[in-house]
Design a protein around this motif. Structure first.
Motif, PDB file in Angstrom:
ATOM      1  N   PRO A  77       0.882  -1.459  -0.166  1.00  0.00           N
ATOM      2  CA  PRO A  77      -0.178   0.261  -0.380  1.00  0.00           C
ATOM      3  C   PRO A  77       1.183   1.256  -0.451  1.00  0.00           C
ATOM      4  O   PRO A  77       2.149   1.768   0.923  1.00  0.00           O
ATOM      5  CB  PRO A  77      -0.695  -0.126   1.375  1.00  0.00           C
ATOM      6  CG  PRO A  77       0.197  -0.961   2.331  1.00  0.00           C
ATOM      7  CD  PRO A  77       0.946  -1.993   1.405  1.00  0.00           C
ATOM      8  N   VAL A  78       0.929   2.054  -1.277  1.00  0.00           N
ATOM      9  CA  VAL A  78       1.721   3.578  -0.767  1.00  0.00           C
ATOM     10  C   VAL A  78       0.205   4.507  -1.697  1.00  0.00           C
ATOM     11  O   VAL A  78      -0.558   4.404  -2.379  1.00  0.00           O
ATOM     12  CB  VAL A  78       2.691   3.204  -2.050  1.00  0.00           C
ATOM     13  CG1 VAL A  78       3.525   1.902  -1.317  1.00  0.00           C
ATOM     14  CG2 VAL A  78       2.326   2.978  -3.495  1.00  0.00           C
ATOM     15  N   GLY A  79       1.714   5.489  -1.856  1.00  0.00           N
ATOM     16  CA  GLY A  79       1.083   6.533  -2.633  1.00  0.00           C
ATOM     17  C   GLY A  79       0.913   6.404  -4.138  1.00  0.00           C
ATOM     18  O   GLY A  79       2.226   5.604  -4.567  1.00  0.00           O
ATOM     19  N   GLU A  80       0.378   7.547  -4.653  1.00  0.00           N
ATOM     20  CA  GLU A  80       1.196   7.411  -6.208  1.00  0.00           C
ATOM     21  C   GLU A  80       2.389   7.290  -6.157  1.00  0.00           C
ATOM     22  O   GLU A  80       2.851   6.714  -7.724  1.00  0.00           O
ATOM     23  CB  GLU A  80      -0.264   8.245  -7.054  1.00  0.00           C
ATOM     24  CG  GLU A  80      -0.050   8.147  -8.727  1.00  0.00           C
ATOM     25  CD  GLU A  80      -0.968   9.159  -9.359  1.00  0.00           C
ATOM     26  OE1 GLU A  80      -0.994  10.408  -9.729  1.00  0.00           O
ATOM     27  OE2 GLU A  80      -2.318   8.398  -9.623  1.00  0.00           O
ATOM     28  N   ASP A  81       2.498   8.421  -5.853  1.00  0.00           N
ATOM     29  CA  ASP A  81       4.222   8.630  -6.679  1.00  0.00           C
ATOM     30  C   ASP A  81       5.172   8.160  -6.161  1.00  0.00           C
ATOM     31  O   ASP A  81       5.819   8.218  -6.134  1.00  0.00           O
ATOM     32  CB  ASP A  81       4.729  10.349  -5.090  1.00  0.00           C
ATOM     33  CG  ASP A  81       4.546   9.940  -3.721  1.00  0.00           C
ATOM     34  OD1 ASP A  81       3.107   9.666  -3.474  1.00  0.00           O
ATOM     35  OD2 ASP A  81       5.602  10.628  -3.257  1.00  0.00           O
ATOM     36  N   GLN A  82       5.116   6.438  -5.160  1.00  0.00           N
ATOM     37  CA  GLN A  82       5.753   5.579  -5.008  1.00  0.00           C
ATOM     38  C   GLN A  82       5.667   4.741  -5.803  1.00  0.00           C
ATOM     39  O   GLN A  82       6.494   3.323  -5.888  1.00  0.00           O
ATOM     40  CB  GLN A  82       5.887   5.706  -3.760  1.00  0.00           C
ATOM     41  CG  GLN A  82       5.136   6.218  -2.145  1.00  0.00           C
ATOM     42  CD  GLN A  82       7.029   6.486  -2.158  1.00  0.00           C
ATOM     43  OE1 GLN A  82       8.241   5.914  -2.020  1.00  0.00           O
ATOM     44  NE2 GLN A  82       7.373   7.851  -2.640  1.00  0.00           N
ATOM     45  N   SER A  83       4.322   4.723  -6.734  1.00  0.00           N
ATOM     46  CA  SER A  83       4.589   3.723  -7.843  1.00  0.00           C
ATOM     47  C   SER A  83       5.765   3.251  -8.910  1.00  0.00           C
ATOM     48  O   SER A  83       6.210   1.854  -8.574  1.00  0.00           O
ATOM     49  CB  SER A  83       3.182   3.829  -8.886  1.00  0.00           C
ATOM     50  OG  SER A  83       2.192   4.000  -8.157  1.00  0.00           O
ATOM     51  N   ALA A  84       6.708   4.343  -9.241  1.00  0.00           N
ATOM     52  CA  ALA A  84       7.612   3.973  -9.109  1.00  0.00           C
ATOM     53  C   ALA A  84       8.920   3.233  -8.245  1.00  0.00           C
ATOM     54  O   ALA A  84       9.479   1.908  -8.967  1.00  0.00           O
ATOM     55  CB  ALA A  84       8.507   5.275  -9.725  1.00  0.00           C
ATOM     56  N   HIS A  85       9.158   3.262  -6.927  1.00  0.00           N
ATOM     57  CA  HIS A  85       9.767   2.445  -6.416  1.00  0.00           C
ATOM     58  C   HIS A  85       9.448   0.922  -6.618  1.00  0.00           C
ATOM     59  O   HIS A  85      10.422  -0.183  -6.252  1.00  0.00           O
ATOM     60  CB  HIS A  85       9.081   3.691  -4.958  1.00  0.00           C
ATOM     61  CG  HIS A  85      10.246   4.915  -4.858  1.00  0.00           C
ATOM     62  ND1 HIS A  85      10.302   5.287  -3.374  1.00  0.00           N
ATOM     63  CD2 HIS A  85      10.495   5.224  -5.523  1.00  0.00           C
ATOM     64  CE1 HIS A  85      10.916   6.330  -3.775  1.00  0.00           C
ATOM     65  NE2 HIS A  85      11.540   6.236  -5.049  1.00  0.00           N
ATOM     66  N   ILE A  86       7.897   0.911  -6.601  1.00  0.00           N
ATOM     67  CA  ILE A  86       7.487  -0.242  -6.098  1.00  0.00           C
ATOM     68  C   ILE A  86       8.024  -1.151  -7.706  1.00  0.00           C
ATOM     69  O   ILE A  86       8.543  -2.585  -7.416  1.00  0.00           O
ATOM     70  CB  ILE A  86       6.007  -0.563  -6.402  1.00  0.00           C
ATOM     71  CG1 ILE A  86       5.382   0.628  -4.892  1.00  0.00           C
ATOM     72  CG2 ILE A  86       4.916  -2.304  -5.930  1.00  0.00           C
ATOM     73  CD1 ILE A  86       5.814  -0.138  -3.509  1.00  0.00           C
ATOM     74  N   GLU A  87       7.817  -0.974  -8.772  1.00  0.00           N
ATOM     75  CA  GLU A  87       8.210  -0.931  -9.879  1.00  0.00           C
ATOM     76  C   GLU A  87       9.863  -1.828 -10.345  1.00  0.00           C
ATOM     77  O   GLU A  87      10.052  -2.641 -10.572  1.00  0.00           O
ATOM     78  CB  GLU A  87       7.705  -0.248 -11.234  1.00  0.00           C
ATOM     79  CG  GLU A  87       8.086  -0.380 -12.276  1.00  0.00           C
ATOM     80  CD  GLU A  87       7.653  -2.065 -12.785  1.00  0.00           C
ATOM     81  OE1 GLU A  87       8.595  -3.227 -14.084  1.00  0.00           O
ATOM     82  OE2 GLU A  87       6.928  -2.009 -12.620  1.00  0.00           O
ATOM     83  N   LEU A  88      10.705  -0.709  -8.720  1.00  0.00           N
ATOM     84  CA  LEU A  88      12.337  -1.029  -9.018  1.00  0.00           C
ATOM     85  C   LEU A  88      11.967  -2.184  -8.075  1.00  0.00           C
ATOM     86  O   LEU A  88      13.235  -2.618  -8.538  1.00  0.00           O
ATOM     87  CB  LEU A  88      12.652   0.439  -8.341  1.00  0.00           C
ATOM     88  CG  LEU A  88      14.208  -0.145  -7.718  1.00  0.00           C
ATOM     89  CD1 LEU A  88      15.326  -0.102  -9.518  1.00  0.00           C
ATOM     90  CD2 LEU A  88      14.682   0.746  -7.074  1.00  0.00           C
ATOM     91  N   THR A  89      12.065  -2.059  -6.943  1.00  0.00           N
ATOM     92  CA  THR A  89      11.123  -3.655  -6.089  1.00  0.00           C
ATOM     93  C   THR A  89      11.054  -4.047  -6.587  1.00  0.00           C
ATOM     94  O   THR A  89      11.541  -5.636  -6.900  1.00  0.00           O
ATOM     95  CB  THR A  89      10.225  -2.951  -5.416  1.00  0.00           C
ATOM     96  OG1 THR A  89       9.890  -1.849  -4.174  1.00  0.00           O
ATOM     97  CG2 THR A  89       9.914  -4.626  -4.505  1.00  0.00           C
TER      98      THR A  89
END
Length: 411
Positions: free
Chosen positions: A51-63
Motif C-alpha cells: 500500500p503506497v501513494g501514487e508517487d511511490q509507484s515507481a519505487h514499487i516497480e523498481l522493487t
C-alpha cells in the motif's frame, strides 16, 4: 550488487528532487540508493501487495525489477525466492502539498498527523490556490486545498466547493476555512489517540517489542531462504562462528589504564571486558569489592595484577572464597586468566605470605608455565589456565578465555 546503477538514476523521485532542490547537494548514496533500501524493506517480508501513494509507484516497480533479477540469478528448489509485489493504491492515491507540489517533508509543504489543530489551520490558510483572482475559475484537481476537500470532505461539501471553485462563486478564504474544518475533523480522533498512547509509554514499548518479534521472525524466514538460494551459511551457523571468534579473542587492557587514579580504578579497567564475557553465559552478582556470587551461591574472588620482572603480585583480603580468579596482565597489556578451584585454594591458602592483614599471592612465569609461589615452594598451576600455555608475543594473540570455566570450577 545485482542492481544496475542506471536503474536508480532513472527513478522519477531522484530526478524530481534534483529539479526541486537545486541548491542542495544530492550527490550522495542516501538520495540515489533510497529506493533500493526501500525495496529491501519490502522484499524481506515477501508481500504480494504494497500500500503506497501514487508517487511511490515507481519505487514499487523498481522493487519488482530487483525481485525479478534476483530470481533469475538464484532459485530455491527451482522456485523463485521473492514474489513480484503489486502496487496497492487507495481511493486517494495522491496528496498535494501546501505549495502545490507533491506533499513531502523534504519540501517543507507537508501537513503532519501530529500537527495540532491550530498548526493545521495555519498551514492550510497559507496554502497556494488555483485562482490568482477571485473572478477566475479554478479547478480543485490542481489546487492543494481542493485536493484536501476531495480526500477529507463529505460529498455535500465537496460538491459545494467544486461548483463554487469552478464557477468562481466562492472565495478561496471560504474554501480554506471549510477545508480546515474537514481536515481537523478527520485528524482529531487520531490526535486524541496519539495523546492517550503518549501517556502510556510502557504500552508503546510493549507494542513495539511485539511488532519487532513478528518482524524479526518473518525477516529471518526470508533470509534463510535467501541464504539457501545463494549458498551461504544459515544464521545459526554464522552466529556460532561469531561466538567462537569472540570467545577466542584475546582480552587486552585499554591504554587508558595508564591514567588510572588509584588501585580501584585500575582494577575496574583490567576486569571490565573479562566480566562482560563471563556474564553472557554465567552471570556473576557483585557481593563486595572484588567478590562475586554465582547463580549457585558460590563466592568468586576476582583479582588483577600487572607483570613486573616476569611475575605478578596479587593482594587479597584474608577472606575465604570458593573460586579464585587471577587475571595476569602482561607487558603487552594482554590478560591471562587462572581460575583456581576450591581444592587448590584450601590446600594452599595458609601457605601464602601475609602483609598488613592481606594475603599476598605471587605468580611466577617459568619455562614450564606459571607457578604459585608458596612457603613450601613452587606450585604449578598452568593446568588451571584458561589461556594458551605459551607466553611468547605471538602466543599472546591466541589466548582464549572460556567463560564456562567459572561454572565448571564452581561445580
Amino acid at each position: 550488487m545485482i542492481t544496475p546503477l542506471g536503474w536508480l538514476e532513472r527513478v522519477p523521485s531522484f530526478k524530481e528532487q534534483q529539479q526541486q532542490m537545486p541548491n542542495k547537494d544530492l550527490h550522495m548514496y542516501g538520495f540515489l540508493g533510497y529506493p533500493l533500501l526501500q525495496a529491501a524493506d519490502i522484499l524481506i517480508y515477501r508481500p504480494d501487495f504494497v500500500p503506497v501513494g501514487e508517487d511511490q509507484s515507481a519505487h514499487i516497480e523498481l522493487t519488482r525489477e530487483v525481485a525479478r533479477r534476483f530470481n533469475q540469478f538464484y532459485k530455491l528448489n527451482d522456485k523463485p525466492v521473492f514474489p513480484e509485489p503489486q502496487t496497492l493504491l487507495t481511493p486517494s492515491p495522491k496528496l498535494l502539498g501546501t505549495d502545490k507540489r507533491k506533499m513531502s517533508k523534504s519540501y517543507g509543504n507537508s501537513i503532519l498527523l501530529s500537527d495540532e489543530a491550530a498548526v493545521v489551520e495555519q498551514k492550510i490558510k497559507n496554502s497556494v490556490t488555483d485562482r490568482p483572482k477571485l473572478t477566475d475559475r479554478g479547478s480543485p484537481d490542481r489546487c492543494p486545498v481542493g485536493n484536501l476537500h476531495q480526500i477529507f470532505s463529505n460529498r455535500e461539501r465537496l460538491a459545494y466547493i467544486t461548483e463554487g471553485c469552478t464557477q468562481a462563486k466562492i472565495t478561496c478564504v471560504e474554501c480554506k476555512t471549510l477545508s480546515v474544518e474537514s481536515v481537523n475533523a478527520h485528524l482529531s480522533p487520531i490526535r486524541e489517540r496519539r495523546h492517550a498512547l503518549a501517556q502510556n509509554p510502557g504500552r508503546l514499548q510493549e507494542t513495539i517489542r511485539h511488532g519487532a518479534e513478528k518482524a524479526i521472525a518473518a525477516a529471518e524466514e526470508t533470509m534463510a531462504a535467501v541464504r539457501d538460494a545463494i549458498g551461504l551459511l544459515r544464521l545459526g551457523a554464522v552466529a556460532g562462528l561469531v561466538a567462537k571468534e569472540e570467545a577466542s579473542a584475546a582480552i587486552r587492557v585499554p591504554e587508558s589504564i595508564a591514567h588510572a587514579k588509584n588501585d580501584d580504578e585500575r582494577w575496574e579497567l583490567q576486569t571490565a571486558e573479562w566480566l562482560a564475557r563471563v556474564n553472557r553465559t554465567n552471570p556473576l552478582k557483585k557481593d563486595r569489592p572484588r567478590t562475586f556470587i554465582t547463580r549457585k551461591g558460590r563466592k568468586v574472588g576476582l583479582y588483577a595484577a600487572t607483570e613486573e620482572h616476569g611475575a605478578w603480585k596479587f593482594m587479597l583480603e584474608d577472606r575465604p572464597v570458593n573460586v579464585l580468579v587471577l587475571l595476569a596482565e602482561d607487558n603487552d597489556r594482554y590478560l591471562h586468566d587462572f581460575i583456581l578451584p576450591p581444592k587448590v585454594i584450601q590446600d594452599h591458602w595458609k601457605k601464602f605470605a601475609r602483609s598488613k592483614g592481606n594475603v599476598e599471592i605471587v605468580l611466577e612465569k617459568g619455562s614450564n608455565g606459571v607457578s604459585l609461589a608458596t612457603s613450601e615452594g613452587q606450585v604449578p598451576i598452568q593446568q588451571y589456565a584458561v589461556t594458551t600455555a605459551h607466553y611468547s608475543k605471538q602466543a599472546n594473540k591466541r589466548h582464549v578465555i572460556h567463560s564456562s570455566a567459572i561454572g565448571k570450577s564452581c561445580q
